[in-house]
Design an enzyme around this catalytic site. Structure first.
Site, PDB file in Angstrom:
ATOM      1  N   SER A  80       0.936  -1.178   0.196  1.00  0.00           N
ATOM      2  CA  SER A  80      -0.155  -0.249  -0.140  1.00  0.00           C
ATOM      3  C   SER A  80       0.905   1.285  -0.144  1.00  0.00           C
ATOM      4  O   SER A  80       0.281   2.416  -0.097  1.00  0.00           O
ATOM      5  CB  SER A  80      -0.842   0.183   1.191  1.00  0.00           C
ATOM      6  OG  SER A  80      -0.559   0.040   2.154  1.00  0.00           O
ATOM      7  N   LYS A 151       1.288   4.382   6.561  1.00  0.00           N
ATOM      8  CA  LYS A 151       0.465   5.335   5.582  1.00  0.00           C
ATOM      9  C   LYS A 151       1.107   6.681   6.168  1.00  0.00           C
ATOM     10  O   LYS A 151       1.685   6.904   6.560  1.00  0.00           O
ATOM     11  CB  LYS A 151      -1.192   5.387   6.209  1.00  0.00           C
ATOM     12  CG  LYS A 151      -2.150   4.154   6.600  1.00  0.00           C
ATOM     13  CD  LYS A 151      -2.070   3.297   4.894  1.00  0.00           C
ATOM     14  CE  LYS A 151      -2.662   1.779   4.735  1.00  0.00           C
ATOM     15  NZ  LYS A 151      -2.936   1.155   3.330  1.00  0.00           N
TER      16      LYS A 151
END
Length: 269
Positions: A80, A151
């Site tokens: 991701s 993230k």
């Protein structure tokens, strides 16, 4: 009278024998001396062993303290964050980055616990072994598990973050952000349109590989709204340390400089 010299000679011999007996150590004393000598001979070896054990103990204690309070290694669990981070990369999170009044900033790559926000589940260990595992994870002795995420911070408390969907840039407080320096090749900034205001004390986070990232966008409408509480942040990802070919520092992109002084706590320096 003839027996006197004989008696005197016998007395002299007896006295001489007694003197020799006094000079000769008893058998027990000889054993004690021998035992003391053996202990003296063994003492250097024992001392070295104790020193080695002490050194190992100090090293382990130092490692535990560093993992618990200063910096902690993590393995990147998914794609991701490509191409900034690749699956299996080992990174080091700085656990002091947001101490002493500092807070996460736009553009930071953060490691956080998604329990209760990105991942449903109990917020506290439910049993002894769960508690022990959680303690080991805090010390870096046990793999972090599937509740830990990596993230990039896009918006901080007070920010308005928007996207018009495919073809448009993400905007923060009305300022378009040029994310081309870190987005995965071929990815749109967002295929999902959204317009959110980040609540105080929380973060809006997204992966750099937008088409392969489940992030704040995927939790819109759920309890918490996809926002990550700041107190769930473990630390700021600072370095990729393994494999050797991926060594790099994870600096804050210059793209977010344009959003300075536009609102939110991200205006801190």
């Amino acid at each position: 009278m003839g027996d006197a010299p004989s008696e005197a000679a016998e007395a002299a011999e007896a006295a001489e024998a007694s003197a020799k007996a006094d000079e000769r150590p008893e058998d027990g004393a000889e054993e004690d001396v021998a035992r003391d000598g053996e202990e003296d001979a063994e003492e250097p070896g024992r001392s070295r062993s104790r020193d080695l054990l002490l050194l190992v103990g100090i090293c382990l204690l130092s490692l535990l303290l560093v993992n618990a309070f200063v910096a902690r290694p993590f393995a990147v669990p998914s794609a991701s964050m490509e191409n900034t981070l690749r699956t299996g990369d080992r990174l080091v999170a700085n656990k002091l980055a947001y101490s002493f009044g500092s807070r996460p900033q736009r553009g930071d790559v953060v490691v956080f616990d998604g329990t209760g926000t990105f991942r449903k589940g109990p917020t506290e260990p439910t049993g002894f072994w769960d508690g022990l595992r959680s303690f080991g994870q805090d010390l870096g002795l046990v793999p972090a598990g599937d509740s830990i995420y990596v993230k990039r911070v896009i918006g901080v408390g007070g920010d308005r973050v928007t996207s018009t969907g495919p073809g448009g840039r993400i905007t923060v407080n009305g300022v378009p952000v040029d994310e081309s320096s870190y987005l995965a090749p071929g990815d749109e900034p967002s295929n999902v349109a959204f317009d959110v205001v980040v609540p105080p004390g929380t973060l809006w986070v997204m992966g750099d590989h937008r088409s392969a990232s489940r992030d704040s966008r995927d939790h819109l409408g759920e309890p918490g709204g996809g926002f990550v509480p700041e107190d769930k942040v473990v630390g700021r990802a600072e370095w990729v340390v393994f494999p050797v070919g991926h060594w790099t520092s994870l600096d804050r992109p210059a793209a977010f400089a344009a959003t300075g002084r536009t609102g939110g706590h991200g205006d801190q320096r």
